[in-house]
Design a protein around this motif. Structure first.
Motif, PDB file in Angstrom:
ATOM      1  N   TYR A  81     -17.267  20.152  -1.210  1.00  0.00           N
ATOM      2  CA  TYR A  81     -15.898  19.525  -1.604  1.00  0.00           C
ATOM      3  C   TYR A  81     -15.797  18.175  -2.903  1.00  0.00           C
ATOM      4  O   TYR A  81     -15.961  17.460  -2.518  1.00  0.00           O
ATOM      5  CB  TYR A  81     -15.062  18.948   0.063  1.00  0.00           C
ATOM      6  CG  TYR A  81     -13.936  18.629  -0.674  1.00  0.00           C
ATOM      7  CD1 TYR A  81     -13.025  19.838  -0.323  1.00  0.00           C
ATOM      8  CD2 TYR A  81     -13.371  17.525  -0.777  1.00  0.00           C
ATOM      9  CE1 TYR A  81     -11.358  19.114  -0.462  1.00  0.00           C
ATOM     10  CE2 TYR A  81     -12.054  17.142  -0.844  1.00  0.00           C
ATOM     11  CZ  TYR A  81     -11.255  18.196  -1.335  1.00  0.00           C
ATOM     12  OH  TYR A  81      -9.382  17.789  -1.035  1.00  0.00           O
ATOM     13  N   LEU A  82     -15.453  19.069  -4.014  1.00  0.00           N
ATOM     14  CA  LEU A  82     -15.243  18.572  -4.976  1.00  0.00           C
ATOM     15  C   LEU A  82     -13.776  17.670  -5.355  1.00  0.00           C
ATOM     16  O   LEU A  82     -12.571  18.546  -5.305  1.00  0.00           O
ATOM     17  CB  LEU A  82     -15.593  19.035  -6.023  1.00  0.00           C
ATOM     18  CG  LEU A  82     -15.551  18.458  -7.549  1.00  0.00           C
ATOM     19  CD1 LEU A  82     -16.419  16.873  -7.291  1.00  0.00           C
ATOM     20  CD2 LEU A  82     -16.195  19.102  -9.085  1.00  0.00           C
ATOM     21  N   ILE A  83     -13.494  16.842  -5.698  1.00  0.00           N
ATOM     22  CA  ILE A  83     -11.830  15.855  -5.779  1.00  0.00           C
ATOM     23  C   ILE A  83     -12.736  15.461  -8.030  1.00  0.00           C
ATOM     24  O   ILE A  83     -13.090  14.472  -7.619  1.00  0.00           O
ATOM     25  CB  ILE A  83     -11.431  15.088  -5.849  1.00  0.00           C
ATOM     26  CG1 ILE A  83     -11.280  15.308  -3.393  1.00  0.00           C
ATOM     27  CG2 ILE A  83     -10.217  14.535  -6.292  1.00  0.00           C
ATOM     28  CD1 ILE A  83     -10.799  14.485  -2.897  1.00  0.00           C
ATOM     29  N   ALA A  84     -11.611  16.412  -8.911  1.00  0.00           N
ATOM     30  CA  ALA A  84     -11.796  15.620 -10.016  1.00  0.00           C
ATOM     31  C   ALA A  84      -9.952  14.744 -10.392  1.00  0.00           C
ATOM     32  O   ALA A  84      -8.995  15.485  -9.844  1.00  0.00           O
ATOM     33  CB  ALA A  84     -11.808  16.398 -11.047  1.00  0.00           C
ATOM     34  N   TYR A  85     -10.290  13.428 -10.805  1.00  0.00           N
ATOM     35  CA  TYR A  85      -8.841  12.775 -10.271  1.00  0.00           C
ATOM     36  C   TYR A  85      -8.532  11.457 -12.132  1.00  0.00           C
ATOM     37  O   TYR A  85      -9.409  11.837 -12.680  1.00  0.00           O
ATOM     38  CB  TYR A  85      -8.575  11.991  -9.686  1.00  0.00           C
ATOM     39  CG  TYR A  85      -9.679  10.793  -9.488  1.00  0.00           C
ATOM     40  CD1 TYR A  85      -9.415   9.866  -9.713  1.00  0.00           C
ATOM     41  CD2 TYR A  85     -10.576  11.541  -8.534  1.00  0.00           C
ATOM     42  CE1 TYR A  85      -9.795   8.440  -9.686  1.00  0.00           C
ATOM     43  CE2 TYR A  85     -11.983  10.002  -8.532  1.00  0.00           C
ATOM     44  CZ  TYR A  85     -11.661   8.919  -9.210  1.00  0.00           C
ATOM     45  OH  TYR A  85     -12.481   7.904  -9.132  1.00  0.00           O
ATOM     46  N   ASN A  86      -7.846  11.527 -12.133  1.00  0.00           N
ATOM     47  CA  ASN A  86      -6.970  10.953 -13.325  1.00  0.00           C
ATOM     48  C   ASN A  86      -7.232   9.605 -13.303  1.00  0.00           C
ATOM     49  O   ASN A  86      -7.254   8.987 -12.204  1.00  0.00           O
ATOM     50  CB  ASN A  86      -5.923  11.332 -14.123  1.00  0.00           C
ATOM     51  CG  ASN A  86      -5.542  10.202 -15.404  1.00  0.00           C
ATOM     52  OD1 ASN A  86      -5.918   9.321 -15.272  1.00  0.00           O
ATOM     53  ND2 ASN A  86      -4.452  10.460 -15.904  1.00  0.00           N
ATOM     54  N   ILE A  87      -8.061   9.318 -13.520  1.00  0.00           N
ATOM     55  CA  ILE A  87      -8.604   7.547 -13.480  1.00  0.00           C
ATOM     56  C   ILE A  87      -7.076   6.131 -13.570  1.00  0.00           C
ATOM     57  O   ILE A  87      -7.249   5.999 -13.079  1.00  0.00           O
ATOM     58  CB  ILE A  87      -9.788   6.947 -14.597  1.00  0.00           C
ATOM     59  CG1 ILE A  87     -11.427   7.183 -14.351  1.00  0.00           C
ATOM     60  CG2 ILE A  87      -9.316   5.410 -14.747  1.00  0.00           C
ATOM     61  CD1 ILE A  87     -11.819   7.353 -12.515  1.00  0.00           C
ATOM     62  N   LYS A  88      -6.713   6.901 -14.093  1.00  0.00           N
ATOM     63  CA  LYS A  88      -5.289   6.255 -15.367  1.00  0.00           C
ATOM     64  C   LYS A  88      -4.352   5.852 -13.786  1.00  0.00           C
ATOM     65  O   LYS A  88      -3.787   5.254 -14.439  1.00  0.00           O
ATOM     66  CB  LYS A  88      -4.744   6.728 -16.388  1.00  0.00           C
ATOM     67  CG  LYS A  88      -5.245   6.986 -18.018  1.00  0.00           C
ATOM     68  CD  LYS A  88      -4.650   7.693 -19.058  1.00  0.00           C
ATOM     69  CE  LYS A  88      -5.724   7.238 -19.957  1.00  0.00           C
ATOM     70  NZ  LYS A  88      -4.900   8.017 -20.940  1.00  0.00           N
ATOM     71  N   PRO A  91      -5.748   3.840  -8.575  1.00  0.00           N
ATOM     72  CA  PRO A  91      -6.720   2.388  -8.004  1.00  0.00           C
ATOM     73  C   PRO A  91      -8.146   1.529  -8.632  1.00  0.00           C
ATOM     74  O   PRO A  91      -8.271   0.642  -8.921  1.00  0.00           O
ATOM     75  CB  PRO A  91      -6.323   2.198  -6.787  1.00  0.00           C
ATOM     76  CG  PRO A  91      -5.591   3.064  -6.345  1.00  0.00           C
ATOM     77  CD  PRO A  91      -6.085   4.085  -6.498  1.00  0.00           C
ATOM     78  N   ILE A  92      -8.550   2.510  -9.045  1.00  0.00           N
ATOM     79  CA  ILE A  92     -10.445   2.405  -9.468  1.00  0.00           C
ATOM     80  C   ILE A  92     -10.454   1.913 -10.563  1.00  0.00           C
ATOM     81  O   ILE A  92     -11.057   0.884 -10.971  1.00  0.00           O
ATOM     82  CB  ILE A  92     -10.796   3.549  -8.903  1.00  0.00           C
ATOM     83  CG1 ILE A  92     -12.581   3.384  -9.266  1.00  0.00           C
ATOM     84  CG2 ILE A  92     -10.609   4.625 -10.213  1.00  0.00           C
ATOM     85  CD1 ILE A  92     -12.682   2.769  -7.836  1.00  0.00           C
ATOM     86  N   LYS A  93      -9.178   1.885 -11.426  1.00  0.00           N
ATOM     87  CA  LYS A  93      -9.376   1.530 -12.508  1.00  0.00           C
ATOM     88  C   LYS A  93      -8.304   0.005 -12.608  1.00  0.00           C
ATOM     89  O   LYS A  93      -9.106  -0.864 -14.071  1.00  0.00           O
ATOM     90  CB  LYS A  93      -7.173   2.228 -13.086  1.00  0.00           C
ATOM     91  CG  LYS A  93      -6.446   1.696 -12.438  1.00  0.00           C
ATOM     92  CD  LYS A  93      -5.114   2.346 -13.828  1.00  0.00           C
ATOM     93  CE  LYS A  93      -3.591   2.035 -13.044  1.00  0.00           C
ATOM     94  NZ  LYS A  93      -3.607   1.819 -11.883  1.00  0.00           N
ATOM     95  N   ASN A  94      -8.566  -0.875 -11.739  1.00  0.00           N
ATOM     96  CA  ASN A  94      -8.470  -2.094 -11.517  1.00  0.00           C
ATOM     97  C   ASN A  94      -9.547  -3.070 -11.469  1.00  0.00           C
ATOM     98  O   ASN A  94      -9.506  -4.237 -11.410  1.00  0.00           O
ATOM     99  CB  ASN A  94      -7.473  -2.392 -10.684  1.00  0.00           C
ATOM    100  CG  ASN A  94      -5.963  -1.626 -10.305  1.00  0.00           C
ATOM    101  OD1 ASN A  94      -5.577  -1.605 -11.530  1.00  0.00           O
ATOM    102  ND2 ASN A  94      -5.178  -1.204  -9.593  1.00  0.00           N
TER     103      ASN A  94
END
Length: 214
Positions: A81-88, A91-94
């Motif tokens: 199972y794969l999730i691709a997400y927008n960093i912007k 919360p990981i961007k912080n």
């Protein structure tokens, strides 16, 4: 196996063909429910929910505007199972100095028998090929749990860099980055075949490697 028209990407490596398609809730919910209750997954994903609650979670995940979710297969068998997400928009961007070329991802390998060096490598290379080509990113960011003793060694061997150790709400994680060029250079060692949206493309990321041509 998913119908051929549903497959977005295939990647053949080490006698395995990995394929990805968008998640279909009714078809994939029972598979994910089974995976989430397995001993090697429960401590990391913490989604050993009832079928009804997992349906709610999956519906919310597939409906989010900042992420795309996929099922991956090894040959004819559901494998990940794969999730691709927008960093912007996450919360990981912080937690680090995010770059515009970054793409976030989460990867769950379901069947325990696929958590080995050979299958894990094939899945991660296929994932890289798919995400780099589909989203135009040049770096993939992940945050595996520090206790994950199988995936971490594999991605490091493929060229991933550990940026730092971070404390997230639900876990202590290794923040890692996989550069497109690192996977490109690793993949040139092996023959492979790949398609994206039905078109044959045997060049890993649409460019030459630093070690020569495919």
């Amino acid at each position: 196996m998913a119908k051929i028209e549903e497959i977005e990407c295939t990647f053949s490596h080490l006698n395995r063909t990995i394929s990805f398609r968008s998640v279909q809730i009714q078809e994939d919910l029972p598979i994910l429910h089974r995976w989430m209750h397995q001993k090697h997954i429960k401590p990391f994903w913490k989604l050993d929910l009832s079928m009804e609650d997992l349906h709610t979670w999956l519906t919310k995940s597939t409906g989010a505007s900042h992420k795309d979710v996929y099922m991956g297969y090894i040959n004819d068998e559901p494998a990940c199972y794969l999730i691709a997400y927008n960093i912007k928009e996450d919360p990981i961007k912080n937690y680090y100095a995010a770059q515009p070329v970054d793409l976030g991802m989460h990867l769950l390998i379901g069947p325990r028998e696929y958590l080995n060096q050979t299958d894990g490598e094939a899945i991660i290379l296929a994932m890289g090929y798919f995400l780099f080509n589909k989203y135009g990113a040049t770096r993939i960011i992940g945050e595996p749990d520090v206790r994950n003793r199988i995936i971490l060694p594999i991605i490091k061997r493929l060229g991933a860099k550990e940026l730092k150790e971070i404390e997230l709400k639900a876990k202590k994680a290794k923040l890692v980055a996989i550069e497109k060029q690192a996977l490109l250079d690793y993949c040139v060692q092996y023959p492979y075949k790949a398609t994206l949206n039905g078109e044959v493309n045997n060049n890993f990321c649409g460019e030459h490697t630093t070690n020569g041509e495919h």
